[in-house]
Motif scaffolding. Structure first.
Motif: not given
Length: 115
Positions: A110-113
């Motif tokens: 999942k992409p990091l914020r």
């Protein structure tokens, strides 16, 4: 078994010829335009009725003549077990391939914020 070709009687060939002709006629009629295109349904239903009549009213008797001794011989015994072994091997091989495909399915991070 009089009149048998390749181990089957004439009825099998009649049914095969009927359905090949119906398939050809349905393909030809599906290319037509207008009301003729919908006659495919009637051709198919007529073939179903003819097939049902040929299957439900056989010519030969199911039971042998009285006094005639029948000896039942399984001539396809070895072939059936070879077919069973091949089908089992294909099933197990495809199950193995399906499970490896399921296990090796990539899991994306999942992409990091970023703030």
């Amino acid at each position: 078994m009089a009149g048998a070709v390749l181990g089957v009687g004439a009825g099998v060939f009649i049914l095969a010829l009927l359905w090949v002709l119906v398939l050809l006629l349905c393909v030809l009629l599906s290319r037509a335009s207008g009301v003729a295109r919908f006659s495919v349904i009637f051709v198919f239903l007529a073939a179903l009725v003819i097939t049902a009549v040929l299957l439900l009213f056989p010519r030969a008797s199911e039971f042998p003549a009285p006094g005639v001794e029948m000896k039942i011989v399984d001539t396809f015994f070895i072939g059936r077990y070879i077919l069973l072994a091949v089908l089992s091997a294909v099933f197990l091989g495809s199950l193995f391939l399906l499970l490896t495909h399921h296990v090796l399915e990539p899991v994306y991070a999942k992409p990091l914020r970023s703030y």
